[in-house]
Design an enzyme around this catalytic site. Structure first.
Site, PDB file in Angstrom:
ATOM      1  N   TYR A  84       0.445  -0.798   0.097  1.00 22.16           N
ATOM      2  CA  TYR A  84      -0.357   0.085   0.162  1.00 22.16           C
ATOM      3  C   TYR A  84       1.229   1.304  -0.065  1.00 22.16           C
ATOM      4  CZ  TYR A  84      -4.279  -2.875   0.809  1.00 22.16           C
ATOM      5  OH  TYR A  84      -5.263  -3.498   0.608  1.00 22.16           O
ATOM      6  N   HIS A 222     -16.758  -4.333  -0.679  1.00 22.86           N
ATOM      7  CA  HIS A 222     -17.312  -4.417  -2.634  1.00 22.86           C
ATOM      8  C   HIS A 222     -17.991  -5.071  -2.751  1.00 22.86           C
ATOM      9  CE1 HIS A 222     -12.559  -3.220  -2.015  1.00 22.86           C
ATOM     10  NE2 HIS A 222     -13.386  -1.905  -3.066  1.00 22.86           N
ATOM     11  N   HIS A 250     -11.284  -6.279   3.553  1.00 24.35           N
ATOM     12  CA  HIS A 250     -10.491  -6.264   4.606  1.00 24.35           C
ATOM     13  C   HIS A 250     -11.458  -6.480   5.455  1.00 24.35           C
ATOM     14  CE1 HIS A 250      -7.608  -2.614   2.413  1.00 24.35           C
ATOM     15  NE2 HIS A 250      -8.365  -3.885   1.664  1.00 24.35           N
TER      16      HIS A 250
END
Length: 333
Positions: A84, A222, A250
């Site tokens: 990330y 999502h 996540h």
């Protein structure tokens, strides 16, 4: 047109030609992982992790080491979003050491790591994560777009799912992606699906597992990835796939398919988790066996007859265990 322009055009055309050949060769690269002497295979699945130890990444890594020692870990599966916020900027990016080599230091984790790319990885230099330079820095690292891990009784088919998602090709997404190896979304997906299908048909493994970054079934942030449900899932059903493992959301979760034996397993809680970000209306509640919106990881152990999937939290505590036999799994639908 001057000579320099002509050279650039010719080089671009040659690159596109090479990419097309690579996409149409019909073979996914294969890596061999021998089963143990007792015939079993054990691995840990982790996703969405690379944050230089922050957001409890280091704590999760410590617990992975403890569990890896306990189960006799053979290798690690990474479901993508390895670094990330925007992947690596080059093969010399210090984030590789700071988020991988310096974090997963337990003796049991000094095994091969097999990784796919996630959407955040595509926002950086995607080619950097595929580079042999990283394997020279840390020999555990193996990352390709799509490939196979052959562990005798288990075959794991890693699929590059980011190019499937049509939203990433629009300005509405708000991010820039490294599409150098994806000259055409439709062609790339078409040939990849063909190669995955051919590889699944050839497989003689007792257990077939597909790994991708994006979820097919999820009640997390999502939700379901429509493109995968429409294009990849039918191929999985037709070719006896047992499990689909992913990250992207996540969280940790286990969802059963409604009309096939396939189990959908999300392990995307390697660092930053999304507490309370859940929408149970996206899937049939009867199909959702487990959901946890905190940090953690998953282990998997297979024999010729049985499979055991275990989800752990950041403290190494068991949150959910699912044990099945090959016969029971395929007779339950």
């Amino acid at each position: 047109m001057d000579s320099r322009t002509t050279l650039i055009s010719a080089t671009a055309a040659s690159l596109c030609f090479i990419l097309c050949i690579c996409m149409t060769n019909g073979e996914l690269q294969r890596f061999i992982e021998p089963a143990k002497s007792d015939g079993s295979v054990s691995f840990i699945t982790i996703g969405d992790w690379g944050r230089r130890g922050d957001y409890n990444q280091s704590v999760v890594a410590y617990q992975m080491g403890r569990v890896g020692e306990k189960i006799g870990l053979d290798f690690v599966v990474s479901t993508g979003d390895n670094f990330y916020d925007n992947g690596l900027f080059s093969e010399h990016d210090p984030n590789f050491r700071e988020s991988f080599s310096n974090i997963y230091t337990a003796p049991s984790l000094q095994k091969q790591w097999y990784s796919v790319l996630g959407n955040h990885d595509y926002r950086g230099d995607a080619e950097a994560q595929l580079s042999s330079v990283l394997r020279e820095i840390d020999s555990r690292w193996t990352c390709l777009r799509s490939f196979i891990v052959d562990a005798e009784l288990v075959e794991i088919f890693f699929v590059d799912t980011t190019p499937f998602v049509k939203e990433y090709y629009t300005e509405e997404d708000g991010h820039t992606y490294d599409w150098r190896a994806v000259p055409s979304r439709n062609s790339y997906v078409k040939y990849l699906l063909r190669d995955v299908e051919a590889s699944l048909k050839r497989s003689k493994a007792t257990w077939k597992i597909v790994v991708g970054h994006h979820a097919m079934r999820s009640i997390g942030h999502h939700g379901n990835t429509v493109e995968l449900v429409e294009e990849l899932l039918p191929i999985m059903k037709e070719n006896g796939v047992d499990l689909y493992m992913n990250g992207h959301d996540h969280c940790l979760e286990h969802i059963s398919d409604e009309d096939s034996p396939i189990q959908f397993l999300t392990s995307g809680a390697g660092s930053k988790a999304w507490r309370g970000d859940v929408d149970p209306t996206t899937n049939n509640p009867k199909s959702v066996r487990f959901y946890y919106d905190g940090q953690g990881f998953m282990s998997a152990r297979f024999t010729h007859s049985d499979a055991e999937i275990v989800f752990y939290n950041v403290f190494g505590e068991v949150l959910h265990k699912w044990v099945t036999s090959k016969e029971l799994l395929h007779s339950s639908v």
